[in-house]
Design a protein around this motif. Structure first.
Motif, mmCIF file in Angstrom:
data_model
loop_
_atom_site.group_PDB
_atom_site.id
_atom_site.type_symbol
_atom_site.label_atom_id
_atom_site.label_comp_id
_atom_site.label_asym_id
_atom_site.label_seq_id
_atom_site.Cartn_x
_atom_site.Cartn_y
_atom_site.Cartn_z
ATOM 1 N N ASN A 104 -3.828 0.267 -7.499
ATOM 2 C CA ASN A 104 -3.304 1.191 -6.917
ATOM 3 C C ASN A 104 -2.083 2.179 -8.181
ATOM 4 O O ASN A 104 -1.240 2.734 -7.200
ATOM 5 C CB ASN A 104 -2.632 1.588 -5.644
ATOM 6 N N HIS A 133 -10.793 2.589 -1.015
ATOM 7 C CA HIS A 133 -10.436 3.305 -2.283
ATOM 8 C C HIS A 133 -11.450 4.111 -3.363
ATOM 9 O O HIS A 133 -11.679 3.741 -3.192
ATOM 10 C CB HIS A 133 -10.061 1.767 -2.839
ATOM 11 N N VAL A 191 -0.418 -4.242 1.629
ATOM 12 C CA VAL A 191 -1.794 -3.978 1.142
ATOM 13 C C VAL A 191 -3.107 -5.283 1.424
ATOM 14 O O VAL A 191 -2.334 -5.982 2.074
ATOM 15 C CB VAL A 191 -2.892 -3.706 -0.949
ATOM 16 N N SER A 201 -5.212 2.174 0.862
ATOM 17 C CA SER A 201 -3.817 2.730 0.177
ATOM 18 C C SER A 201 -3.112 4.110 -0.672
ATOM 19 O O SER A 201 -4.204 4.891 -0.365
ATOM 20 C CB SER A 201 -3.400 1.219 -1.202
ATOM 21 N N ALA A 236 1.169 -1.196 0.551
ATOM 22 C CA ALA A 236 -0.357 -0.118 0.117
ATOM 23 C C ALA A 236 0.680 1.285 0.046
ATOM 24 O O ALA A 236 1.061 1.744 -0.162
ATOM 25 C CB ALA A 236 -1.331 0.156 0.665
#
Length: 372
Positions: free
Chosen positions: A340, A57, A51, A222, A43
């Motif tokens: 991410n 998110h 993560v 994250s 993350a």
């Protein structure tokens, strides 16, 4: 029939995406009553914090399915006409012939012909949609810029049309969903964020989902890394960002568990009526923001990412964050995944994104999760 969930294979598929270059990703899949959750990678690339599958998110345009459902609930009550001209409701925002020709349905399925307002939010993107001429400087400069709900929508309405009302293929545009948010505010007397929160998010029982009003994400999440086709190297963290530039067209914060619950209820006819769901699944050809031909319904679309032809859902991308949620038409198989890093592909000399190992690894995970 899809293959049963294979937890070990799904875990390995997530790890393959991470090893292909994705800093971190997490997912949840359902097959009947069987549930699998997994995560791979980090993350935070600086600290190595891992993560986890329960992280909140930014899910980008997956938000559009929520907004479309809110509009269709008003269609069901008779307060909004699906084939009524938007100018009847918003004559000042959409005046003249365009207001008389563009219907609510055309906004929902991106066949209005209204241009994207993105270049007006970010000056360095004025060359949109010519990717090789877009630069990321203004993404940083306007990180905390606060926009009024219709400020950017007005620029999209005033811009040169990208198509004729009702014509196909349509052109995907956030202006359409910005106008739908203004429509919700007109008929409800409250903000679109408050209405969607009360009538969709809270009714569906989604405890970790919200339309944000602040730039920071509360709770475990994250960092979100934007590479902008290799022009941000190393990728820059955009997890702190004011999302008023896009609002309830693409600003939703959620979890993979909440996304799966929402789409499960939607396909079961518990968010909107079965008749409204059937309207959501009536598709037309549309050109995506990436320039690809897709089929698009009313905030819902067939998901070719599954490798099958019987999944529905939506994907989404904002600066540094991406998500995809899809469910089989009978509701028995579904998956939601969040990543991410965004725009990881470098561009070739003509501005076309080059293939990257992440692409195939992520596609392989989607196919496996869908039971292909």
């Amino acid at each position: 029939m899809p293959k049963p969930l294979d937890p070990a294979a799904l875990d390995a598929a997530l790890e393959n995406v991470h090893h292909a270059g994705m800093p971190g990703l997490f997912a949840e899949a359902w097959d009947g009553d069987q549930v699998w959750r997994g995560a791979a990678g980090v993350a935070d690339v600086d600290t190595g914090r891992p993560v986890t599958a329960d992280m909140r998110h930014r899910v980008g345009s997956v938000t559009k399915t929520f907004t479309a459902a809110a509009v269709l609930r008003h269609v069901e009550s008779g307060q909004i006409g699906l084939d009524t001209a938007i100018g009847r409701y918003l004559p000042r925002l959409v005046p003249g012939d365009r207001g008389a020709e563009v219907t609510v349905r055309m906004l929902l399925n991106h066949t209005s012909g209204f241009a994207e307002f993105l270049p007006y939010a970010y000056p360095s993107l004025r060359a949109y949609p010519v990717i090789q001429d877009l630069w990321p400087e203004s993404l940083e400069e306007r990180r905390l810029a606060r926009y009024h709900s219709t400020e950017l929508v007005e620029t999209g309405v005033a811009a040169s049309p990208v198509g004729t009302p009702g014509g196909t293929p349509g052109v995907y545009s956030n202006t359409n969903y910005g106008l739908l948010c203004a429509l919700l505010e007109h008929v409800t007397g409250t903000t679109a964020e408050r209405y969607i929160t009360r009538e969709i998010i809270e009714r569906a029982g989604l405890p970790d989902t919200e339309l944000p009003t602040e730039p920071r994400i509360e709770g475990p999440h994250s960092r979100m890394y934007e590479a902008w086709f290799g022009r941000l190297d190393p990728p820059r963290d955009f997890s702190v960002y004011d999302m008023s530039w896009v609002g309830p067209a693409a600003s939703l914060i959620s979890t993979v568990a909440d996304l799966n619950r929402f789409f499960r209820l939607l396909m079961a006819g518990e968010i909107v009526s079965p008749a409204s769901l059937a309207e959501m699944r009536r598709t037309v050809p549309v050109i995506s923001q990436e320039g690809r031909p897709i089929r698009y319904g009313l905030g819902l679309r067939p998901m070719e990412a599954s490798g099958r032809d019987d999944f529905w859902g939506h994907d989404g991308s904002v600066w540094g964050a991406g998500a995809l949620a899809m469910i089989r038409a009978d509701g028995r198989r579904q998956v939601a995944v969040a990543v991410n890093l965004q725009r990881w592909n470098a561009l070739d000399a003509s501005g076309v994104p080059r293939p990257h190992p992440i692409d195939e690894a992520l596609a392989a995970f989607h196919r496996l999760a869908a039971g292909d």
